[in-house]
Design a protein around this motif. Structure first.
Motif, PDB file in Angstrom:
ATOM      1  N   LEU A 210      41.243  44.108  41.566  1.00 49.92           N
ATOM      2  CA  LEU A 210      41.657  42.706  41.463  1.00 49.92           C
ATOM      3  C   LEU A 210      40.430  41.894  41.064  1.00 49.92           C
ATOM      4  O   LEU A 210      39.514  41.712  41.858  1.00 49.92           O
ATOM      5  CB  LEU A 210      42.243  42.193  42.770  1.00 49.92           C
ATOM      6  N   VAL A 211      40.416  41.428  39.821  1.00 53.47           N
ATOM      7  CA  VAL A 211      39.275  40.694  39.279  1.00 53.47           C
ATOM      8  C   VAL A 211      39.778  39.399  38.669  1.00 53.47           C
ATOM      9  O   VAL A 211      40.712  39.405  37.870  1.00 53.47           O
ATOM     10  CB  VAL A 211      38.525  41.524  38.212  1.00 53.47           C
ATOM     11  N   MET A 212      39.146  38.289  39.051  1.00 52.24           N
ATOM     12  CA  MET A 212      39.500  36.994  38.473  1.00 52.24           C
ATOM     13  C   MET A 212      38.226  36.261  38.102  1.00 52.24           C
ATOM     14  O   MET A 212      37.363  36.028  38.953  1.00 52.24           O
ATOM     15  CB  MET A 212      40.332  36.171  39.451  1.00 52.24           C
ATOM     16  N   GLU A 213      38.084  35.910  36.836  1.00 56.04           N
ATOM     17  CA  GLU A 213      36.863  35.290  36.342  1.00 56.04           C
ATOM     18  C   GLU A 213      37.054  33.818  36.004  1.00 56.04           C
ATOM     19  O   GLU A 213      36.128  33.169  35.519  1.00 56.04           O
ATOM     20  CB  GLU A 213      36.371  36.045  35.101  1.00 56.04           C
ATOM     21  N   THR A 214      38.251  33.282  36.238  1.00 58.64           N
ATOM     22  CA  THR A 214      38.528  31.878  35.944  1.00 58.64           C
ATOM     23  C   THR A 214      39.026  31.180  37.194  1.00 58.64           C
ATOM     24  O   THR A 214      39.405  31.814  38.178  1.00 58.64           O
ATOM     25  CB  THR A 214      39.592  31.760  34.834  1.00 58.64           C
ATOM     26  N   ARG A 215      39.051  29.858  37.161  1.00 54.59           N
ATOM     27  CA  ARG A 215      39.513  29.076  38.301  1.00 54.59           C
ATOM     28  C   ARG A 215      40.994  28.753  38.164  1.00 54.59           C
ATOM     29  O   ARG A 215      41.495  28.507  37.060  1.00 54.59           O
ATOM     30  CB  ARG A 215      38.719  27.775  38.412  1.00 54.59           C
ATOM     31  N   VAL A 216      41.691  28.731  39.299  1.00 54.60           N
ATOM     32  CA  VAL A 216      43.117  28.421  39.295  1.00 54.60           C
ATOM     33  C   VAL A 216      43.485  27.818  40.649  1.00 54.60           C
ATOM     34  O   VAL A 216      42.847  28.128  41.669  1.00 54.60           O
ATOM     35  CB  VAL A 216      43.966  29.691  39.019  1.00 54.60           C
ATOM     36  N   GLN A 217      44.496  26.948  40.663  1.00 52.94           N
ATOM     37  CA  GLN A 217      44.969  26.393  41.928  1.00 52.94           C
ATOM     38  C   GLN A 217      45.548  27.501  42.800  1.00 52.94           C
ATOM     39  O   GLN A 217      46.219  28.398  42.303  1.00 52.94           O
ATOM     40  CB  GLN A 217      46.042  25.314  41.684  1.00 52.94           C
ATOM     41  N   ILE A 218      45.290  27.419  44.099  1.00 53.85           N
ATOM     42  CA  ILE A 218      45.713  28.465  45.021  1.00 53.85           C
ATOM     43  C   ILE A 218      47.234  28.617  45.043  1.00 53.85           C
ATOM     44  O   ILE A 218      47.762  29.701  45.302  1.00 53.85           O
ATOM     45  CB  ILE A 218      45.170  28.166  46.442  1.00 53.85           C
ATOM     46  N   GLN A 219      47.966  27.544  44.731  1.00 55.68           N
ATOM     47  CA  GLN A 219      49.435  27.626  44.748  1.00 55.68           C
ATOM     48  C   GLN A 219      49.964  28.560  43.674  1.00 55.68           C
ATOM     49  O   GLN A 219      51.056  29.107  43.800  1.00 55.68           O
ATOM     50  CB  GLN A 219      50.051  26.224  44.537  1.00 55.68           C
ATOM     51  N   ARG A 220      49.201  28.741  42.592  1.00 56.76           N
ATOM     52  CA  ARG A 220      49.678  29.578  41.487  1.00 56.76           C
ATOM     53  C   ARG A 220      49.307  31.051  41.660  1.00 56.76           C
ATOM     54  O   ARG A 220      49.850  31.915  40.981  1.00 56.76           O
ATOM     55  CB  ARG A 220      49.086  29.099  40.168  1.00 56.76           C
TER      56      ARG A 220
END
Length: 255
Positions: A210-220
């Protein structure tokens, strides 16, 4: 140039004609390099990867990212080579490139927990990935190509590791809580939209990558992860078809 998302709101179609939950075309082959112990060629859309596996062999130090050997178990050594012509920018990345190193470490640790390394004490398994073309889902395509090559090499694993990407139809700055999730982003979408890469073990929902390199709202995040896990199940079925088709062709040649 900004990504034109107007077509999505009107017809619920993306720029390449897919719906939100559709994968791009996936194509794979096994035993493409006769000199390697295991090899594969994998396409995920326009992202194209060649993977070779050598070993298990006597353990030595290497330049790529590797998993730490635990209690004399085998070490997984990963090396990624990106062709200068693979992307829009025609330049060759150094082996010490930060993104390369991160991907090598992620792939190595994922397979270290899935391969039966205890069967090969004090040895090393080398995974070499050659990236010929980049158009999104690069890490996911590398993981899928490595899975096929390890199977071809006959190295025992608990199950497939299948990976894909999932994103959101709205950027972080727009703060749109009603944004929809997207499956298997291409290169243009990854430049503009938040996304994550997820890998699961077999047909289960056990997440190994599980890799995430960008920002996103926690609701999504929850909807993105759910779509990604479902996409991994689809990819796993495709990988299984590739392996079964190769096994069938080998049996036909042996007759």
């Amino acid at each position: 140039m900004p990504l034109d998302t107007s077509s999505y709101s009107l017809a619920l179609l993306r720029l390449d004609g897919r719906r939100w939950n559709e994968l791009r075309r996936i194509h794979g082959q096994i035993s493409t390099q006769a000199a390697a112990d295991g090899s594969s060629y994998f396409e995920m859309g326009n992202t194209k990867i060649i993977c070779t596996v050598s070993g298990p062999e006597e353990g030595r130090g290497g330049a790529g990212g590797g998993s730490s050997a635990r209690g004399g178990e085998a070490q997984i050594q990963v090396e990624i080579n990106i062709a200068g012509f693979s992307g829009v920018e025609r330049k060759k990345r150094a082996r010490t490139d930060k993104r390369n190193t991160e991907m090598q470490t992620v792939i190595s640790e994922a397979f270290a927990s899935n391969v039966f390394t205890h069967l090969y004490p004090n040895s090393k398994i080398n995974i070499t990935l050659h990236i010929l073309s980049q158009d999104g889902s690069l890490l996911a395509a590398c993981i899928n190509a490595a899975t096929l090559a390890l199977i071809d090499a006959g190295i025992p694993m608990s199950d497939y590791i299948a990976a894909c990407t999932a994103g959101s139809t709205s950027s972080y700055s727009s703060n749109d809580e009603s944004a929809d999730p997207l499956l298997d982003l291409n290169g243009q979408e990854e430049q503009e939209l938040p996304f994550l890469t997820v890998g699961t073990v077999g047909a289960t929902e056990d997440v190994s990558v599980l890799v995430m390199e960008t920002r996103v709202q926690i609701q999504r995040l929850e909807s993105m992860l759910a779509v990604g896990v479902d996409g991994c199940k689809q990819v796993k079925r495709i990988l299984d078809q590739i392996v079964r088709a190769h096994g069938k062709s080998m049996l036909q040649k042996a007759v």
